[in-house]
Write a protein that holds these residues in place. Sequence first.
Motif, PDB file in Angstrom:
ATOM      1  N   GLY A  57      10.824   6.513  -3.093  1.00 32.31           N
ATOM      2  CA  GLY A  57      10.538   7.774  -3.777  1.00 32.31           C
ATOM      3  C   GLY A  57       9.063   8.108  -3.895  1.00 32.31           C
ATOM      4  O   GLY A  57       8.707   9.123  -4.503  1.00 32.31           O
ATOM      5  N   GLY A  58       8.216   7.280  -3.343  1.00 35.30           N
ATOM      6  CA  GLY A  58       6.791   7.603  -3.314  1.00 35.30           C
ATOM      7  C   GLY A  58       5.919   6.923  -4.338  1.00 35.30           C
ATOM      8  O   GLY A  58       4.721   7.237  -4.430  1.00 35.30           O
ATOM      9  N   ALA A  59       6.469   5.990  -5.109  1.00 31.95           N
ATOM     10  CA  ALA A  59       5.635   5.270  -6.070  1.00 31.95           C
ATOM     11  C   ALA A  59       4.581   4.456  -5.324  1.00 31.95           C
ATOM     12  O   ALA A  59       4.871   3.813  -4.316  1.00 31.95           O
ATOM     13  N   LYS A  60       3.342   4.504  -5.812  1.00 29.01           N
ATOM     14  CA  LYS A  60       2.248   3.753  -5.190  1.00 29.01           C
ATOM     15  C   LYS A  60       1.980   2.435  -5.923  1.00 29.01           C
ATOM     16  O   LYS A  60       1.373   1.527  -5.359  1.00 29.01           O
ATOM     17  N   GLU A  72      14.103 -12.431  -4.324  1.00 26.44           N
ATOM     18  CA  GLU A  72      14.576 -11.120  -3.880  1.00 26.44           C
ATOM     19  C   GLU A  72      13.492 -10.056  -4.026  1.00 26.44           C
ATOM     20  O   GLU A  72      13.318  -9.192  -3.147  1.00 26.44           O
ATOM     21  N   ALA A  73      12.758 -10.096  -5.135  1.00 27.84           N
ATOM     22  CA  ALA A  73      11.720  -9.094  -5.377  1.00 27.84           C
ATOM     23  C   ALA A  73      10.600  -9.198  -4.348  1.00 27.84           C
ATOM     24  O   ALA A  73      10.089  -8.182  -3.853  1.00 27.84           O
ATOM     25  N   ARG A  74      10.229 -10.412  -3.998  1.00 25.34           N
ATOM     26  CA  ARG A  74       9.167 -10.593  -3.017  1.00 25.34           C
ATOM     27  C   ARG A  74       9.619 -10.139  -1.625  1.00 25.34           C
ATOM     28  O   ARG A  74       8.814  -9.652  -0.827  1.00 25.34           O
ATOM     29  N   GLU A  75      10.884 -10.297  -1.349  1.00 26.02           N
ATOM     30  CA  GLU A  75      11.412  -9.814  -0.075  1.00 26.02           C
ATOM     31  C   GLU A  75      11.355  -8.291  -0.013  1.00 26.02           C
ATOM     32  O   GLU A  75      11.018  -7.707   1.026  1.00 26.02           O
ATOM     33  N   VAL A  76      11.675  -7.632  -1.120  1.00 28.85           N
ATOM     34  CA  VAL A  76      11.590  -6.175  -1.164  1.00 28.85           C
ATOM     35  C   VAL A  76      10.144  -5.730  -0.993  1.00 28.85           C
ATOM     36  O   VAL A  76       9.847  -4.818  -0.212  1.00 28.85           O
ATOM     37  N   ALA A  77       9.219  -6.364  -1.712  1.00 25.10           N
ATOM     38  CA  ALA A  77       7.809  -5.992  -1.620  1.00 25.10           C
ATOM     39  C   ALA A  77       7.296  -6.113  -0.188  1.00 25.10           C
ATOM     40  O   ALA A  77       6.517  -5.272   0.283  1.00 25.10           O
ATOM     41  N   ALA A  78       7.745  -7.145   0.510  1.00 23.83           N
ATOM     42  CA  ALA A  78       7.310  -7.349   1.891  1.00 23.83           C
ATOM     43  C   ALA A  78       7.764  -6.209   2.796  1.00 23.83           C
ATOM     44  O   ALA A  78       7.123  -5.925   3.820  1.00 23.83           O
ATOM     45  N   ASP A  79       8.849  -5.537   2.422  1.00 28.92           N
ATOM     46  CA  ASP A  79       9.354  -4.420   3.224  1.00 28.92           C
ATOM     47  C   ASP A  79       8.568  -3.131   2.998  1.00 28.92           C
ATOM     48  O   ASP A  79       8.746  -2.163   3.740  1.00 28.92           O
ATOM     49  N   TYR A  80       7.713  -3.109   1.949  1.00 31.25           N
ATOM     50  CA  TYR A  80       6.950  -1.897   1.628  1.00 31.25           C
ATOM     51  C   TYR A  80       5.469  -2.251   1.464  1.00 31.25           C
ATOM     52  O   TYR A  80       4.919  -2.209   0.358  1.00 31.25           O
ATOM     53  N   PRO A  81       4.804  -2.596   2.542  1.00 31.73           N
ATOM     54  CA  PRO A  81       3.406  -3.052   2.472  1.00 31.73           C
ATOM     55  C   PRO A  81       2.423  -2.014   1.960  1.00 31.73           C
ATOM     56  O   PRO A  81       1.313  -2.366   1.549  1.00 31.73           O
ATOM     57  N   ASP A  82       2.805  -0.741   1.966  1.00 34.79           N
ATOM     58  CA  ASP A  82       1.907   0.302   1.481  1.00 34.79           C
ATOM     59  C   ASP A  82       2.085   0.587  -0.010  1.00 34.79           C
ATOM     60  O   ASP A  82       1.406   1.463  -0.561  1.00 34.79           O
ATOM     61  N   VAL A  83       2.981  -0.136  -0.665  1.00 31.12           N
ATOM     62  CA  VAL A  83       3.218   0.015  -2.104  1.00 31.12           C
ATOM     63  C   VAL A  83       2.686  -1.223  -2.812  1.00 31.12           C
ATOM     64  O   VAL A  83       2.892  -2.348  -2.360  1.00 31.12           O
ATOM     65  N   ALA A  84       1.998  -1.021  -3.922  1.00 32.38           N
ATOM     66  CA  ALA A  84       1.480  -2.138  -4.718  1.00 32.38           C
ATOM     67  C   ALA A  84       2.513  -2.515  -5.774  1.00 32.38           C
ATOM     68  O   ALA A  84       3.067  -1.647  -6.453  1.00 32.38           O
ATOM     69  N   PHE A  85       2.760  -3.807  -5.909  1.00 35.04           N
ATOM     70  CA  PHE A  85       3.699  -4.314  -6.902  1.00 35.04           C
ATOM     71  C   PHE A  85       2.933  -5.238  -7.860  1.00 35.04           C
ATOM     72  O   PHE A  85       2.322  -6.222  -7.426  1.00 35.04           O
ATOM     73  N   ASN A  90       0.779  -7.593  -0.995  1.00 35.26           N
ATOM     74  CA  ASN A  90       0.806  -6.401  -1.850  1.00 35.26           C
ATOM     75  C   ASN A  90       1.523  -6.653  -3.168  1.00 35.26           C
ATOM     76  O   ASN A  90       1.835  -5.704  -3.896  1.00 35.26           O
ATOM     77  N   LEU A  91       1.783  -7.925  -3.504  1.00 31.19           N
ATOM     78  CA  LEU A  91       2.423  -8.241  -4.782  1.00 31.19           C
ATOM     79  C   LEU A  91       1.506  -9.143  -5.601  1.00 31.19           C
ATOM     80  O   LEU A  91       1.193 -10.272  -5.206  1.00 31.19           O
ATOM     81  N   ALA A  92       1.050  -8.624  -6.727  1.00 30.92           N
ATOM     82  CA  ALA A  92       0.226  -9.377  -7.668  1.00 30.92           C
ATOM     83  C   ALA A  92       1.077  -9.744  -8.875  1.00 30.92           C
ATOM     84  O   ALA A  92       2.089  -9.088  -9.166  1.00 30.92           O
ATOM     85  N   VAL A  93       0.681 -10.780  -9.588  1.00 25.50           N
ATOM     86  CA  VAL A  93       1.467 -11.258 -10.726  1.00 25.50           C
ATOM     87  C   VAL A  93       0.645 -11.201 -12.006  1.00 25.50           C
ATOM     88  O   VAL A  93      -0.580 -11.118 -11.988  1.00 25.50           O
ATOM     89  N   PHE A 149      -6.025  -3.304  -3.529  1.00 25.05           N
ATOM     90  CA  PHE A 149      -5.025  -4.105  -4.223  1.00 25.05           C
ATOM     91  C   PHE A 149      -4.605  -5.279  -3.348  1.00 25.05           C
ATOM     92  O   PHE A 149      -4.404  -5.120  -2.149  1.00 25.05           O
ATOM     93  N   LYS A 150      -4.482  -6.463  -3.933  1.00 23.21           N
ATOM     94  CA  LYS A 150      -4.140  -7.662  -3.173  1.00 23.21           C
ATOM     95  C   LYS A 150      -3.325  -8.621  -4.026  1.00 23.21           C
ATOM     96  O   LYS A 150      -3.151  -8.428  -5.230  1.00 23.21           O
TER      97      LYS A 150
END
Length: 340
Positions: free
Chosen positions: A94-97, A109-122, A136-139, A280-281
Amino acid sequence: MTQTKRFGLSRRGLLITGGAALLGTGFGGLPGRARAQGALKVAGIYTVPVEQQWVSRIHKAAEAAKAAGTVDYSFTENVSNTDYPRVMREYAEGGAKLIVGEIFGVEQEAREVAADYPDVAFLMGSSFPPDDAVPNLAVFDNYIQDASYLTGIIAGAMSKGNIGMVGGFPIPEVNRLMNAFMAGAREANPEVTFQVSFIGSWFDPPKAKETAFAMIEAGADMLYAERFGVSDAAKEKGVLAIGNVIDTQGDYPDTVVASALWHFEPTLAKAIEAVQAGAFKAADYGVYSFMKAGGCTLAPLGTFEGKVPEAAMKRVAEREAAIRDGSFTVTIDDNEPKSS
């Protein structure tokens, strides 16, 4: 330990030890520049109601950023762990950045989803460190042990020596706060004893209340309210309580002496800044919850101003100054606390 096995552990299903690494990893940021034209589109995904203590602080910070015009914020609450990946994908599509949430029960599961959307920051609450395989996933986590320690000093000075502590689960996020609180209480009163219990839920006020009642029956005259429901028991039985993450003294003016407050604003601000700069990293944002970063404070004493022993408040002031200038460090102890 393999990546699959590590992240297959469910934080809310298993009792784990060890804290998240506090140093960010130098992996590449998001491809290109993510500078928003206007407000940055941010989404929040929460497994509990936004009224719950921990999540409420994230939600509050995001709402403040929205009110300031910095972000366009939307959220979904009460998302089950099984449904969490689907909601992540919907917001990403839906366009969330920037997507913020808590993946303690769905790490892999969440990290697998994040890997599918490299242009989105999690930016996700997690017990595990950032992973170079998902840049693209920070904790983050609420490292508010500094403020918890200070409330312990107050509790130790106000109690006759028997403190009851009710937590959700004995996991790092909870353990480190309880241990810091206990250290502060022992500093004020080396002879203090503790009753420690975990209710096995993040949001079950009736169960927390009944557990607290049992502790009061066993002699506790001070309660550590890591969960909702504990302060209700304290109020009904006429004993004192210490709050956690949020300030509830307005609801319990004769009960809650002090609270350790978590401020998510510094964490969110750093993430927004990184996304807008295209930098973001995979990093650990837990350090922004430390007191010296503005991520936690001791709540005002309010109705208990002047009622806490002067020597205790002098010690609190000295320790707080030392924490802020770096000359004193509160120990981060993620081990399960025990009754004494």
